[in-house]
Design a protein around this motif. Structure first.
Motif, short mmCIF file in Angstrom:
data_model
loop_
_atom_site.label_atom_id
_atom_site.label_comp_id
_atom_site.label_asym_id
_atom_site.label_seq_id
_atom_site.Cartn_x
_atom_site.Cartn_y
_atom_site.Cartn_z
N GLU A 296 -22.20 47.78 -18.20
CA GLU A 296 -23.46 48.50 -17.97
C GLU A 296 -24.61 47.53 -17.72
O GLU A 296 -25.44 47.74 -16.82
CB GLU A 296 -23.77 49.39 -19.16
CG GLU A 296 -22.85 50.60 -19.28
CD GLU A 296 -23.17 51.45 -20.50
OE1 GLU A 296 -24.00 51.01 -21.33
OE2 GLU A 296 -22.59 52.55 -20.63
N THR A 297 -24.67 46.46 -18.51
CA THR A 297 -25.76 45.50 -18.36
C THR A 297 -25.75 44.85 -16.98
O THR A 297 -26.78 44.79 -16.29
CB THR A 297 -25.66 44.41 -19.44
OG1 THR A 297 -25.85 45.00 -20.73
CG2 THR A 297 -26.72 43.33 -19.24
N LEU A 298 -24.59 44.37 -16.55
CA LEU A 298 -24.50 43.69 -15.25
C LEU A 298 -24.67 44.68 -14.10
O LEU A 298 -25.40 44.40 -13.14
CB LEU A 298 -23.17 42.96 -15.13
CG LEU A 298 -22.92 41.80 -16.10
CD1 LEU A 298 -21.62 41.11 -15.75
CD2 LEU A 298 -24.06 40.81 -16.07
N ALA A 299 -23.99 45.83 -14.19
CA ALA A 299 -24.07 46.81 -13.10
C ALA A 299 -25.49 47.33 -12.93
O ALA A 299 -25.98 47.46 -11.80
CB ALA A 299 -23.10 47.97 -13.37
N ASP A 300 -26.15 47.63 -14.04
CA ASP A 300 -27.52 48.14 -13.95
C ASP A 300 -28.44 47.11 -13.30
O ASP A 300 -29.27 47.45 -12.46
CB ASP A 300 -28.05 48.49 -15.35
CG ASP A 300 -27.44 49.77 -15.90
OD1 ASP A 300 -26.72 50.46 -15.15
OD2 ASP A 300 -27.66 50.07 -17.09
N HIS A 301 -28.29 45.84 -13.69
CA HIS A 301 -29.18 44.81 -13.14
C HIS A 301 -28.91 44.62 -11.65
O HIS A 301 -29.86 44.52 -10.85
CB HIS A 301 -28.99 43.49 -13.87
CG HIS A 301 -29.91 42.43 -13.36
ND1 HIS A 301 -31.22 42.33 -13.75
CD2 HIS A 301 -29.71 41.44 -12.44
CE1 HIS A 301 -31.80 41.32 -13.10
NE2 HIS A 301 -30.90 40.77 -12.31
N ILE A 302 -27.64 44.54 -11.27
CA ILE A 302 -27.31 44.31 -9.87
C ILE A 302 -27.77 45.49 -9.01
O ILE A 302 -28.36 45.31 -7.93
CB ILE A 302 -25.80 44.07 -9.71
CG1 ILE A 302 -25.43 42.71 -10.33
CG2 ILE A 302 -25.39 44.10 -8.24
CD1 ILE A 302 -23.94 42.46 -10.44
N GLN A 303 -27.49 46.71 -9.46
CA GLN A 303 -27.91 47.89 -8.70
C GLN A 303 -29.43 47.92 -8.53
O GLN A 303 -29.93 48.19 -7.44
CB GLN A 303 -27.44 49.17 -9.40
CG GLN A 303 -25.96 49.41 -9.30
CD GLN A 303 -25.55 50.73 -9.91
OE1 GLN A 303 -25.47 51.75 -9.21
NE2 GLN A 303 -25.31 50.73 -11.21
N PHE A 304 -30.14 47.67 -9.61
CA PHE A 304 -31.61 47.67 -9.56
C PHE A 304 -32.12 46.64 -8.55
O PHE A 304 -33.00 46.92 -7.73
CB PHE A 304 -32.17 47.38 -10.95
CG PHE A 304 -33.67 47.38 -11.02
CD1 PHE A 304 -34.39 48.57 -11.13
CD2 PHE A 304 -34.39 46.18 -10.96
CE1 PHE A 304 -35.77 48.57 -11.18
CE2 PHE A 304 -35.77 46.17 -11.01
CZ PHE A 304 -36.47 47.36 -11.11
N ALA A 305 -31.54 45.43 -8.62
CA ALA A 305 -32.00 44.36 -7.74
C ALA A 305 -31.70 44.68 -6.27
O ALA A 305 -32.56 44.48 -5.39
CB ALA A 305 -31.33 43.04 -8.13
N VAL A 306 -30.50 45.20 -6.00
CA VAL A 306 -30.12 45.48 -4.62
C VAL A 306 -30.93 46.64 -4.05
O VAL A 306 -31.42 46.57 -2.91
CB VAL A 306 -28.61 45.77 -4.53
CG1 VAL A 306 -28.24 46.30 -3.14
CG2 VAL A 306 -27.81 44.51 -4.86
N ILE A 307 -31.09 47.70 -4.82
CA ILE A 307 -31.86 48.86 -4.34
C ILE A 307 -33.32 48.48 -4.13
O ILE A 307 -33.94 48.83 -3.12
CB ILE A 307 -31.73 50.04 -5.33
CG1 ILE A 307 -30.28 50.57 -5.30
CG2 ILE A 307 -32.71 51.15 -4.98
CD1 ILE A 307 -29.99 51.58 -6.39
N ASN A 308 -33.89 47.75 -5.07
CA ASN A 308 -35.27 47.29 -4.92
C ASN A 308 -35.40 46.34 -3.73
O ASN A 308 -36.41 46.36 -3.00
CB ASN A 308 -35.74 46.57 -6.19
CG ASN A 308 -36.46 47.52 -7.12
OD1 ASN A 308 -36.32 48.74 -7.01
ND2 ASN A 308 -37.21 46.97 -8.07
N GLY A 309 -34.38 45.50 -3.55
CA GLY A 309 -34.41 44.58 -2.43
C GLY A 309 -34.37 45.31 -1.10
O GLY A 309 -35.04 44.90 -0.14
N GLU A 310 -33.60 46.40 -1.03
CA GLU A 310 -33.53 47.18 0.20
C GLU A 310 -34.88 47.83 0.50
O GLU A 310 -35.36 47.82 1.64
CB GLU A 310 -32.45 48.25 0.07
CG GLU A 310 -32.12 48.97 1.36
CD GLU A 310 -31.43 48.08 2.36
OE1 GLU A 310 -31.57 48.35 3.59
OE2 GLU A 310 -30.76 47.11 1.96
#
Length: 297
Positions: free
Chosen positions: A144-158
């Motif tokens: 959860e910790t890694l997936a949440d961070h990666i998803q947040f970063a990628v979506i925000n980056g998009e």
């Protein structure tokens, strides 16, 4: 034939040696554990790099592939970590019983070791969880910790990428917050953040790298296996009338351990308990306290 006083002195020396070896085993186990988490973080970071576009950014098109790789790496981590833990439990139990090698036959010591490891694996704590449940919780929390961070970063980056295109289309500069969000989705920065979350920087749940919870569990269960084997062997040894609750030399802050180490509840002396049922060791997780066999005079 040695007197009880001589036997007690020999057991006391062997106990201290076994505790020292237990602590060394715990330190070695933690070093191995951190390496496993480091390696998984490196593998995930390398995959992020491979999944990035020509501008080093991980895009939404690759997000599910990246998350699948995260789960794959964490599954491999889980198998390596758990295998090491179970091996260390056996080693720790053997060290705990080793203090009585001259008092009990090898067959008894073998049974003590096996029973101690089985006890640790089957123990249901006050919160209703067994060791396997705690490992599962650690796995779930890490994913959860890694997936949440990666998803947040990628979506925000998009979103930041789209905002940058609009700003540049209007001939305007790129605001700092948009630039930060855009850069946060770049594989290099995202990979560094993943490595930090694994073994270094704080995550939002426990305030430390996700390896911390596994470290705490390793130390707790290794010490438990050691102590349970010691206690079982002690109470099968002729002349033992109890065990004394001993504080670790590294004990610095007063807590419940001090109470257990000084209470004389059975008229046997401070911190002495007549059987396993009455002995309050371990008083808390991650403890470095131990017990010492007490003989009749």
């Amino acid at each position: 034939m040695p007197t009880n006083a001589e036997r007690a002195a020999k057991i006391r020396e062997a106990t201290l040696q076994a505790v020292q070896q237990r602590n060394q085993l715990g330190d070695h186990a933690i070093e191995q554990l951190v390496t496993i988490y480091d390696d998984a973080g490196d593998a995930i970071a390398e995959h992020l790099q491979r999944a990035s576009d020509s501008d080093d950014r991980v895009t939404l098109d690759h997000l599910q592939q990246v998350l699948s790789e995260v789960r794959k790496q964490l599954k491999e981590l889980e198998e390596k970590r758990d295998g090491q833990l179970y091996r260390h439990l056996g080693e720790a139990a053997g060290l705990g019983a080793s203090a009585f090698a001259g008092e009990l036959p090898p067959s008894t010591l073998f049974a003590v070791n096996h029973q101690a490891v089985s006890f640790v694996r089957a123990l249901v704590a006050a919160d209703g969880l067994q060791l396997s449940d705690r490992l599962w919780r650690i796995n779930t929390g890490t994913i959860e910790t890694l997936a949440d961070h990666i998803q947040f970063a990628v979506i925000n980056g998009e979103s930041a990428h789209q905002a940058m295109l609009r700003s540049m289309g209007r001939g305007e500069g790129v605001p700092d917050d948009i630039a930060r969000a855009y850069n946060g989705a770049k594989a290099g920065q995202l990979g560094r953040r993943v490595r930090a979350l694994m073994t270094g920087e704080a995550d939002p749940v426990n305030g430390k790298g996700v390896v911390y919870q596994a470290e705490r569990l390793f130390r707790t269960e290794i010490n438990r296996a050691h102590g349970e084997a010691y206690l079982s062997a002690a109470f099968q040894t002729d002349g033992v009338v109890g065990v004394r609750f001993m504080l670790s030399p590294h004990h610095r802050v007063r807590d419940v351990c001090d109470t257990h180490a000084t209470a004389d509840l059975y008229g046997l002396g401070p911190g002495v308990y007549p059987d396993r049922a009455s002995c309050p060791w371990p008083a808390h997780p991650n403890t470095l306290s131990y017990v010492e066999a007490i003989f009749t005079q």
